[in-house]
Design a protein around this motif. Structure first.
Motif: not given
Length: 211
Positions: A28, A32-34, A172, A178-181
């Motif tokens: 992360m 980027t999350k994208e 995901v 997203f990964v961060e979620d």
């Protein structure tokens, strides 16, 4: 029992989880999350498309509640702890989704005007809002980390992390988060499971063991 004693008693489980946090956290920071969701989405496959819509139910609220009720019949304290862990983690997740981060868009809406031709599974219902954190991942870690803490065989209790990780990855893969979620959901679920375990110990003494 205090937190440090609990960590020592379950050092394998917490060590594996720490490695997971470091690896995903490092990704992360590096990407980027994208970029991260593009990588996961680009590595889709027919077996993944067939399995993950079902594996994601490992973190579904209905699944956790049904399992908790069944455990109430088999082992009342364990069932009660599972349901309390689910309720607390769920309320925290909902508060963050609806109050703290209501503007967080899910991938489908986030990439709405993008030229990227992302992959989604045909006929799968994709949500668009309240992305952070992942509720399924939160519930999965709240359930399976707690079961790991209760597991008698401490050298192998890290295996309970596997279904939780699968549930988080599925969110995901399915373009729901997203990964961060999922990363945040794992932290909330794990912290809740630990808190419920320690609270039970403080009030009632050592919880029952499984296995």
């Amino acid at each position: 029992m205090n937190l440090s004693a609990l960590i020592r008693q379950n050092r394998v489980l917490f060590s594996v989880y720490l490695v997971l946090l470091v690896v995903v956290g490092g990704l992360m920071l590096a990407y980027t999350k994208e970029q991260l969701i593009r990588f996961v989405n680009d590595h889709n496959s027919p077996p993944g498309d067939a399995l993950f819509p079902y594996l994601t139910y490992l973190g579904d609220g209905a699944f956790v509640v049904v399992l908790g009720v069944l455990l109430l019949v088999i082992n009342r304290p364990v069932g009660g702890m599972v349901l309390v862990s689910f309720a607390i983690s769920g309320l925290i997740s909902l508060f963050l989704k609806l109050v703290v981060f209501p503007e967080r868009l899910r991938p489908l809406r986030y990439f709405e005007h993008s030229n990227w031709e992302y992959h989604i599974i045909k006929d799968l219902k994709i949500n668009e809002y309240n992305s952070f954190p992942s509720g399924h991942t939160t519930s999965a870690f709240a359930l399976f980390v707690l079961l790991g803490l209760l597991w008698r065989h401490k050298a192998w209790n890290w295996l309970w992390l596997l279904p939780a990780v699968v549930a988080g990855y599925s969110r995901v893969y399915l373009f729901q988060h997203f990964v961060e979620d999922a990363f945040a959901g794992s932290l909330i679920g794990t912290a809740t499971a630990v808190g419920v375990y320690l609270a039970y110990w403080k009030r009632f003494g050592a919880p029952p063991v499984l296995g």
